[in-house]
Design a protein around this motif. Structure first.
Motif, mmCIF file in Angstrom:
data_model
loop_
_atom_site.group_PDB
_atom_site.id
_atom_site.type_symbol
_atom_site.label_atom_id
_atom_site.label_comp_id
_atom_site.label_asym_id
_atom_site.label_seq_id
_atom_site.Cartn_x
_atom_site.Cartn_y
_atom_site.Cartn_z
ATOM 1 N N PRO A 1 38.864 67.287 31.800
ATOM 2 C CA PRO A 1 39.618 66.422 32.058
ATOM 3 C C PRO A 1 39.931 65.373 30.716
ATOM 4 N N PRO A 2 41.228 65.174 30.587
ATOM 5 C CA PRO A 2 41.545 64.295 29.177
ATOM 6 C C PRO A 2 41.175 62.890 29.488
ATOM 7 N N ASN A 3 40.712 62.121 28.287
ATOM 8 C CA ASN A 3 40.137 60.837 28.394
ATOM 9 C C ASN A 3 41.417 60.001 27.899
ATOM 10 N N PHE A 4 42.324 59.873 28.939
ATOM 11 C CA PHE A 4 43.777 59.237 28.539
ATOM 12 C C PHE A 4 43.394 57.734 28.051
ATOM 13 N N HIS A 5 42.416 56.932 28.529
ATOM 14 C CA HIS A 5 42.183 55.804 28.216
ATOM 15 C C HIS A 5 41.841 55.716 26.786
ATOM 16 N N LEU A 6 40.940 56.640 26.224
ATOM 17 C CA LEU A 6 40.489 56.533 25.025
ATOM 18 C C LEU A 6 41.647 57.064 24.081
ATOM 19 N N ILE B 1 31.532 65.001 16.560
ATOM 20 C CA ILE B 1 31.378 66.518 16.055
ATOM 21 C C ILE B 1 31.929 66.427 14.723
ATOM 22 N N CYS B 2 33.285 65.881 14.490
ATOM 23 C CA CYS B 2 34.054 66.197 13.217
ATOM 24 C C CYS B 2 33.773 64.803 12.541
ATOM 25 N N MET B 3 33.369 63.622 13.066
ATOM 26 C CA MET B 3 33.143 62.475 12.613
ATOM 27 C C MET B 3 34.343 61.776 11.879
ATOM 28 N N GLU B 4 35.668 62.165 12.805
ATOM 29 C CA GLU B 4 37.009 61.508 12.171
ATOM 30 C C GLU B 4 37.600 60.955 13.729
ATOM 31 N N THR B 5 38.709 60.679 13.296
ATOM 32 C CA THR B 5 39.418 59.748 14.404
ATOM 33 C C THR B 5 39.752 60.954 15.627
ATOM 34 N N PHE B 6 39.536 60.446 16.923
ATOM 35 C CA PHE B 6 39.720 61.311 18.249
ATOM 36 C C PHE B 6 41.030 61.806 17.961
ATOM 37 N N ARG B 7 41.232 63.383 18.258
ATOM 38 C CA ARG B 7 42.437 63.867 18.496
ATOM 39 C C ARG B 7 42.382 64.745 19.925
ATOM 40 N N LYS B 8 43.241 64.263 20.878
ATOM 41 C CA LYS B 8 43.393 64.556 22.120
ATOM 42 C C LYS B 8 41.880 64.554 22.980
ATOM 43 N N PRO B 9 41.321 63.423 22.935
ATOM 44 C CA PRO B 9 39.973 63.464 23.414
ATOM 45 C C PRO B 9 39.822 63.945 24.975
ATOM 46 N N VAL B 10 38.701 64.536 25.027
ATOM 47 C CA VAL B 10 38.428 65.042 26.553
ATOM 48 C C VAL B 10 37.095 64.470 26.811
ATOM 49 N N MET B 11 36.710 64.461 28.103
ATOM 50 C CA MET B 11 35.411 63.849 28.642
ATOM 51 C C MET B 11 34.571 64.659 29.390
ATOM 52 N N LEU B 12 33.115 64.907 29.025
ATOM 53 C CA LEU B 12 32.237 65.519 29.696
ATOM 54 C C LEU B 12 31.758 64.639 30.811
ATOM 55 N N PRO B 13 31.048 65.445 31.776
ATOM 56 C CA PRO B 13 30.553 64.626 33.151
ATOM 57 C C PRO B 13 29.735 63.707 32.673
ATOM 58 N N CYS B 14 29.079 63.758 31.611
ATOM 59 C CA CYS B 14 28.152 62.489 31.045
ATOM 60 C C CYS B 14 28.794 61.510 30.309
ATOM 61 N N GLN B 15 30.069 61.161 30.592
ATOM 62 C CA GLN B 15 30.917 60.292 30.245
ATOM 63 C C GLN B 15 31.162 60.204 28.413
#
Length: 354
Positions: free
Chosen positions: A86-91, A16-30
């Protein structure tokens, strides 16, 4: 090399922002996005009732329905909205590791105080704080006055020219990144003696008129006390080990005594069992001998009775025959059988039975 770097940047970039992830979250589609970005994206979506999407009636909850910006898969945000994703802790961990080593990809390290997405080249390294500073952060966070005046600053190139590899620089930067103030996000570089706590430069205003030292000096001052307490603890540890050895010896002795007494009980049991078996065999032998003798005597008596019975049967039969004979014959033969002879023969079995 440039293509590899570009592919790596794409992996760590929000669609969306085309920048490095900040506090990434994950949708059901992964697919993952920045929490803030997906929140702004959701604000532009139309709220949809749950019964409109699931066909369930009687449900008055209004759930946010959005489509994935990448694959367009529908997602219901639920009552909590974006906060419930849910936060994507791994990413997030991968992005953090990537960000922690970005400053060592070339010869010049990056400033430790700058934000990850706005890294600037470091110009100075403080040997006391163990932190790289760009020119702006050096003026803002490390003014050469007060307790910081005694700190030693060297250029980044001078630091790299020393016996320090880029891998060591990376590990050092990671360690300084970990020891940061949760309030100001700056690395701990000072120690408040009054409050006995490590602080960053931003915390100095919260400790007015307190005695402040640089971390290295404060650590050196506390080391003798820790060394003394460590020596005392070592003595206590030695005494504890000696007590432990004594208890272990006692435990071993108890086990040995138990084994010895068990052997004695088993030995006494075996001796008693042997004596009981010997008594049993002796009693059986004596009983067999005694009953064998009784059987022999009983057999002799039985044989004698059988002979006597046969003789008596012969006399009885002869008497019956005599009674049926002619009178002359009866008188001639009867002289041979007297009442006393018949009675004597009849009393013989009774004598043996007595």
């Amino acid at each position: 090399m440039a293509e590899s770097k570009q592919n790596r940047d794409d992996v760590f970039t929000c669609s969306i922002c085309m920048e490095t992830f900040r506090k990434p979250v994950m949708l059901p589609c992964q697919h993952s996005f920045c929490r803030e970005c997906i929140g702004l994206y959701a604000d532009k979506s139309k709220p949809v009732r749950a019964d409109e999407t699931s066909g369930i009636t009687g449900n008055e909850d209004v759930h946010q329905l959005i489509s994935c910006p990448v694959c367009r898969a529908p997602t219901s945000l639920g009552r909590e909205g974006v906060a419930g994703l849910p936060p994507n802790f791994h990413l997030a961990e991968i992005v953090e590791r990537f960000s922690s080593v970005v400053e060592v990809e070339d010869d010049t390290p990056y400033c430790s105080m700058c934000e990850v997405e706005n890294h600037a080249k470091a110009v100075k390294f403080c040997t006391n704080c163990g932190v790289f500073y760009c020119q702006e952060c050096l003026a803002n966070y490390h003014p050469m006055r007060g307790p910081l005046k005694r700190h030693r600053l060297i250029s980044s190139m001078e630091y790299l020219s020393q016996d320090t590899s880029q891998g060591q620089v990376s590990r050092h930067h990671q360690s300084t990144q970990q020891a940061t103030c949760s309030r100001h996000g700056q690395p701990f570089c000072l120690y408040c003696v009054t409050c006995r706590m490590v602080i960053c430069l931003g915390c100095v205003v919260d400790h007015p008129k307190h005695a402040v030292q640089d971390i290295k000096s404060a650590a050196e001052n506390d080391k003798p006390d820790v060394l003394t307490k460590t020596s005392e603890l070592e003595k206590v540890l030695q005494e504890t080990k000696e007590s432990l050895s004594g208890v272990m010896r006692l435990h071993k002795k108890i086990q040995e005594n138990q084994d010895l007494h068990t052997q004695e009980v088993e030995k006494a049991y075996c001796a008693a069992l042997e004596a009981l078996q010997a008594w049993r065999l002796h009693s059986l032998d004596a009983m067999k001998t005694r009953y064998s003798q009784w059987r022999v005597e009983c057999s002799a008596i039985l044989k004698h009775f059988q002979i006597q019975a046969q003789e008596m049967e012969s006399i009885v039969q002869a008497s019956k025959d005599l009674l049926t004979s002619m009178d002359v014959e009866f008188l001639q033969v009867s002289q041979m059988y007297t009442i006393s002879n018949i009675g004597s023969a009849a009393s013989t079995p009774v004598k043996y039975l007595k």
